[in-house]
Design a protein around this motif. Structure first.
Motif, short mmCIF file in Angstrom:
data_model
loop_
_atom_site.label_atom_id
_atom_site.label_comp_id
_atom_site.label_asym_id
_atom_site.label_seq_id
_atom_site.Cartn_x
_atom_site.Cartn_y
_atom_site.Cartn_z
N HIS A 89 0.83 -1.21 0.00
CA HIS A 89 0.00 0.00 0.00
C HIS A 89 0.86 1.26 0.00
O HIS A 89 0.41 2.33 0.41
N ASP A 90 2.11 1.11 -0.44
CA ASP A 90 3.02 2.27 -0.53
C ASP A 90 3.26 2.95 0.80
O ASP A 90 3.43 4.17 0.87
N ILE A 91 3.26 2.16 1.85
CA ILE A 91 3.54 2.70 3.18
C ILE A 91 4.97 2.31 3.55
O ILE A 91 5.34 1.14 3.44
N ILE A 92 5.75 3.29 3.95
CA ILE A 92 7.13 3.03 4.38
C ILE A 92 7.08 2.49 5.82
O ILE A 92 6.38 3.04 6.67
N THR A 93 7.80 1.40 6.06
CA THR A 93 7.79 0.77 7.39
C THR A 93 9.17 0.88 8.03
O THR A 93 10.18 0.78 7.35
N TYR A 94 9.16 1.07 9.33
CA TYR A 94 10.45 1.09 10.03
C TYR A 94 10.28 0.71 11.49
O TYR A 94 9.22 0.94 12.08
N PRO A 95 11.32 0.10 12.06
CA PRO A 95 11.25 -0.23 13.49
C PRO A 95 11.47 1.04 14.30
O PRO A 95 12.15 1.97 13.85
N GLY A 96 10.95 1.08 15.50
CA GLY A 96 11.09 2.25 16.37
C GLY A 96 12.54 2.56 16.68
O GLY A 96 13.41 1.67 16.67
N GLY A 97 12.83 3.82 16.94
CA GLY A 97 14.19 4.25 17.20
C GLY A 97 14.83 3.58 18.40
O GLY A 97 16.05 3.38 18.45
N THR A 98 14.01 3.21 19.39
CA THR A 98 14.58 2.58 20.58
C THR A 98 15.33 1.30 20.23
O THR A 98 16.36 0.99 20.82
N LEU A 99 14.82 0.56 19.26
CA LEU A 99 15.50 -0.68 18.87
C LEU A 99 16.87 -0.36 18.29
O LEU A 99 17.87 -1.03 18.61
N LEU A 100 16.93 0.68 17.46
CA LEU A 100 18.23 1.11 16.94
C LEU A 100 19.16 1.49 18.08
O LEU A 100 20.34 1.14 18.09
N GLU A 101 18.63 2.18 19.06
CA GLU A 101 19.50 2.62 20.17
C GLU A 101 20.07 1.43 20.93
O GLU A 101 21.23 1.46 21.35
N VAL A 102 19.25 0.41 21.11
CA VAL A 102 19.75 -0.80 21.78
C VAL A 102 20.86 -1.42 20.94
O VAL A 102 21.90 -1.85 21.47
N ALA A 103 20.68 -1.44 19.63
CA ALA A 103 21.70 -2.00 18.74
C ALA A 103 23.00 -1.20 18.83
O ALA A 103 24.09 -1.77 18.91
N VAL A 104 22.87 0.12 18.85
CA VAL A 104 24.06 0.97 18.93
C VAL A 104 24.77 0.75 20.26
O VAL A 104 26.01 0.65 20.32
N MET A 105 23.99 0.66 21.33
CA MET A 105 24.53 0.42 22.67
C MET A 105 25.36 -0.87 22.69
O MET A 105 26.34 -0.96 23.40
N LYS A 106 24.94 -1.85 21.90
CA LYS A 106 25.62 -3.13 21.86
C LYS A 106 26.65 -3.23 20.74
O LYS A 106 27.14 -4.32 20.44
N ASN A 107 26.92 -2.08 20.10
CA ASN A 107 27.85 -2.08 18.95
C ASN A 107 27.43 -3.07 17.87
O ASN A 107 28.24 -3.82 17.33
N MET A 108 26.17 -3.10 17.57
CA MET A 108 25.67 -4.03 16.56
C MET A 108 24.87 -3.32 15.47
O MET A 108 23.90 -3.86 14.96
N TYR A 109 25.26 -2.12 15.14
CA TYR A 109 24.49 -1.33 14.18
C TYR A 109 24.49 -1.96 12.79
O TYR A 109 23.47 -1.96 12.10
N LYS A 110 25.65 -2.49 12.41
CA LYS A 110 25.75 -3.08 11.07
C LYS A 110 24.77 -4.27 10.95
O LYS A 110 24.02 -4.39 9.97
N GLN A 111 24.77 -5.12 11.99
CA GLN A 111 23.84 -6.25 11.97
C GLN A 111 22.38 -5.76 12.01
O GLN A 111 21.49 -6.36 11.42
N TYR A 112 22.17 -4.66 12.73
CA TYR A 112 20.82 -4.10 12.82
C TYR A 112 20.31 -3.72 11.43
O TYR A 112 19.18 -4.07 11.06
#
Lengths: 255, 255, 255
Positions: free
Chosen positions: A72-95
Motif C-alpha cells: 500500500h506504498d507505506i514506508i515501514t520502520y522499526p522504532g528508534g529505541t530498537l536502533l538505540e539498543v543495537a548501537v549500545m551493543k555495537n551491533m548497528y551493522k547487523q541491525y
C-alpha cells in the motif's frame, strides 16, 4: 470510488497535497493490518513498529507485515529505541542487515532512550542512507526531565545537522502519551512559543508526534491539512483523515 | 445457547425489554465487524459510522459493512456531521440518495457543527422519513462553549419539535469524549439537575450518549436496564451489556 | 525465529524466568484472538474473560476461545464476578460444571463485588481445586470505599488463608482502571508502603493487577522482569513484554 465523493470534491486539500501521517503500530496482527489497510491504507505514509516491538515477534510475521504495508506504498520502520539498543551493543551493522532482511524500507535514528554523540548520530544516518533506507530522525528525550533540559536551540541545531546528514524527515518526539514533552504541556496542550521556534524554518521537513486528538486539531487548524503528524494510533487514522478534510466537527468549514 | 445461562435466567430485564445501544463505529474493518457481531451483535441496536468517516472509504466497503450490520438487525447510519456538510453544500437530496444506495437504513439529523434553522431542520427530518429512513435527531453542540449557551428550555423545545417532525429517537450529544457537554460536567460526571429536566417527559424517546463507563453505570442505576445509551465504543459493547444485566461489579445485585 | 534476536540474547531475564502475564479479555472475537496469539501468545500465561462477559456469549464461541488460548498453553478463566453471582444464587456446583464444559481450565475466587465469609471462600477454593481447576484468588474490593476500609493485615491474612486453601496465585485487585484501589493512589501511582507490606512474604505467589503503563514500569524496575502482572489490556501485552526485556525507553538498560 469513494462514498459520498460529491461532498469532498474540489476541496482545498486536493490542490495542496495532504501532510504525511505516521502511524504507531504497537503490535498489530495480520487481521488488524488487513482491516487497517482496507479502511485507511490510503491515508498512511509511514508505519512505525513502535520501539522494540518488532524484536518480540517472529521474523515471518514481521516480514509479512512489511509486505502488506509496502503493497500500500507505506514506508515501514522499526522504532528508534530498537536502533538505540543495537548501537549500545555495537551491533548497528547487523541491525541494518536484519532490518533489510525483514523487509523494512525505513530506519529511524534517535537518541530518546540513550546518549549518542552528534558525530556518531551523523554516521548512523549516513550508513542507513547508504544501505538504501528512507531515513527519519527523531529529536527529543523519552525521559521527561531530560527532555525539559533540552533547549530550543539544541533542538534546532540537531534538526539542521540531521538534515545535512541525510535525514529525510525529522520527528518531534511526544511519545505515545503526548504530555509534558516536546511542544506539549502537562495537559497535552500545545506550547505555541516552543512550536513557533521549532517551526521557524518551515514545517515541511518536520513530523509532529500528535497522539491526542486536540493536538491533531490544533496543528491542522494552525498549519492546514499539509502538516505532517505522527504517533497516530491505529484506530485514529480514519479520524485524523476526517479532521484533515473537514469531516469532523472540530474542523468542519475550517480547512 | 448462551454460556452460563442459568445465571441470567429470570432476571428483571427479561420482563422489561433492555434499552437500545447505539455503538460508535469510528472506521472498523471487516474482520473487526465480524468479531463484533459474533461477540455482541445481539446487544447493538444502532451502528453509527461516526461523523464523516464513511466519506473516507470506498463505496464497496461501506456497502458491505451495512449489509453485515443489517443482517444482525442493526440499524446503520452515517454520523450527523456528514449530513451537516451536505446541507451546507445544498446537497441534501444527493446525500439521501447516496446513503440509500450505500445501504444505510437510518439517518441522523443534527446541527452540532453548523447552524441549521428549525424550519430547515424540520424539513430534513420529514424528507429523510419520506425517503424511508429510520430517523434519529441529535440535540447539542460539538463546540463546548456553544453547547453551554444552550438552555434546557431550548433543548426541550427542540426535542419536542423533532419528535413532531417525525424523528424516532433523540440523541443527547456528548461526543466521543463525554466531558463538559450536555448532561456531563468537566470530569464526565452527571449533572443531575440538567438530566432530570431533560428527562421530565420520560426517557423512552431519548438516547443518552454515554461514552464513559461511570456514565453508563450511573444511568443504568438511575433508570434501569431499559435506558437507551449511545456512543458506546466498539470494544465496550460487551461490557455495557454486563452492566445492564448485573454481571459487572458496578451493578451486581442492583439491576 | 525471533526478529532481531541478536539484540535480546544473553539477557538476564533468560536466566531468571519472566513473570506471569495475566491478560484481560473484555470480549475479543476470534479474529482478534488469532491476532493476539500470533503476535504475543508466547507472553501470556493467563487469559481472564473479564467479570461476567462470558455469560453474554454463545457457548460455542466461548469454547472455541478456550481452545485457541489453551493451544498456546494459556490458562483461561472467567472473571471472579461471575463466580460471585453464582455463589449469590447458590449455584456454585453448576458454575464449576459449566466452566468445565466450556473448556475453562482455571477458576478465579473473589469477593470483590459481594460478601463471602472466609469459611465459604475456603470451600470455594477447595472445591475448584478438587474439580481439577487451576485456582487463582483475588484480594480487594471493586467498590473503592469498601476497598479503602480493608487493612493491610486483613489482606495479608486473606492471602495466607487462600494459599493454605489451595489457591495457586493471589491477584491484588486494581480493576480495569487501576486508580485509588489496592496499592495505587488516585493518580494511579504506587503507594510503596502498602506495596512493601503486601510483598513482605515475597512476590512469587502474587499477581499485581497493573493496567497502566507507569504501574508496569514501576513494578518491573522495583522487582525485575519476574514480577507477575495482571489486567493487562489485550493491546498492551506486546508493550509489556518490551518493558520486561528492556526494549522500551522506560526500561532500556535497566532490566
Amino acid at each position: 470510488m469513494q462514498a459520498f465523493d460529491f461532498l469532498t470534491q474540489n476541496k482545498n486539500h486536493e490542490m495542496a497535497p495532504e501532510g504525511k501521517t505516521m502511524m504507531l503500530d504497537k503490535g498489530l496482527g495480520l487481521n488488524a493490518v488487513d482491516d487497517l489497510l482496507e479502511t485507511a491504507g490510503d491515508y498512511i505514509s509511514f508505519a512505525k513498529l513502535g520501539w522494540g516491538t518488532s524484536a518480540t515477534m517472529d521474523t515471518e510475521l514481521i516480514t509479512l507485515k512489511n509486505e502488506k504495508y509496502q503493497n500500500h506504498d507505506i514506508i515501514t520502520y522499526p522504532g528508534g529505541t530498537l536502533l538505540e539498543v543495537a548501537v549500545m551493543k555495537n551491533m548497528y551493522k547487523q541491525y541494518l542487515q536484519e532490518a533489510k532482511q525483514l523487509g523494512f524500507n525505513g530506519i529511524e535514528v534517535s537518541d530518546g532512550s540513550t546518549t549518542i554523540g552528534v558525530a556518531v548520530r551523523e554516521q548512523l544516518i549516513v550508513q542507513a542512507r547508504e544501505a538504501g533506507f528512507f531515513v527519519i530522525s527523531e529529536v527529543g528525550k523519552k525521559n521527561l526531565n531530560l527532555d525539559h533540559e533540552m533547549t530550543i536551540d539544541e533542538r534546532l541545531s540537531l534538526i539542521s545537522r540531521d538534515l545535512d546528514s541525510g535525514a529525510q524527515f525529522i520527528i518531534i518526539e511526544a511519545r505515545e502519551a503526548g504530555k509534558d514533552i516536546g511542544i506539549y504541556n502537562q495537559a497535552g496542550g500545545i506550547m505555541n512559543d516552543e512550536l513557533d521556534a521549532l517551526a521557524a524554518n518551515g514545517i515541511g521537513h518536520l513530523i509532529f508526534e500528535a497522539p491526542l486528538k486536540n493536538q491533531q486539531v490544533s496543528l491542522i487548524l494552525k498549519y492546514g491539512s499539509q502538516v505532517n503528524l505522527g504517533n497516530i494510533a491505529t484506530d485514529e487514522v480514519t479520524s485524523l483523515e476526517t479532521l484533515r478534510v473537514g469531516l469532523r466537527g472540530d474542523t468542519v468549514g475550517q480547512v
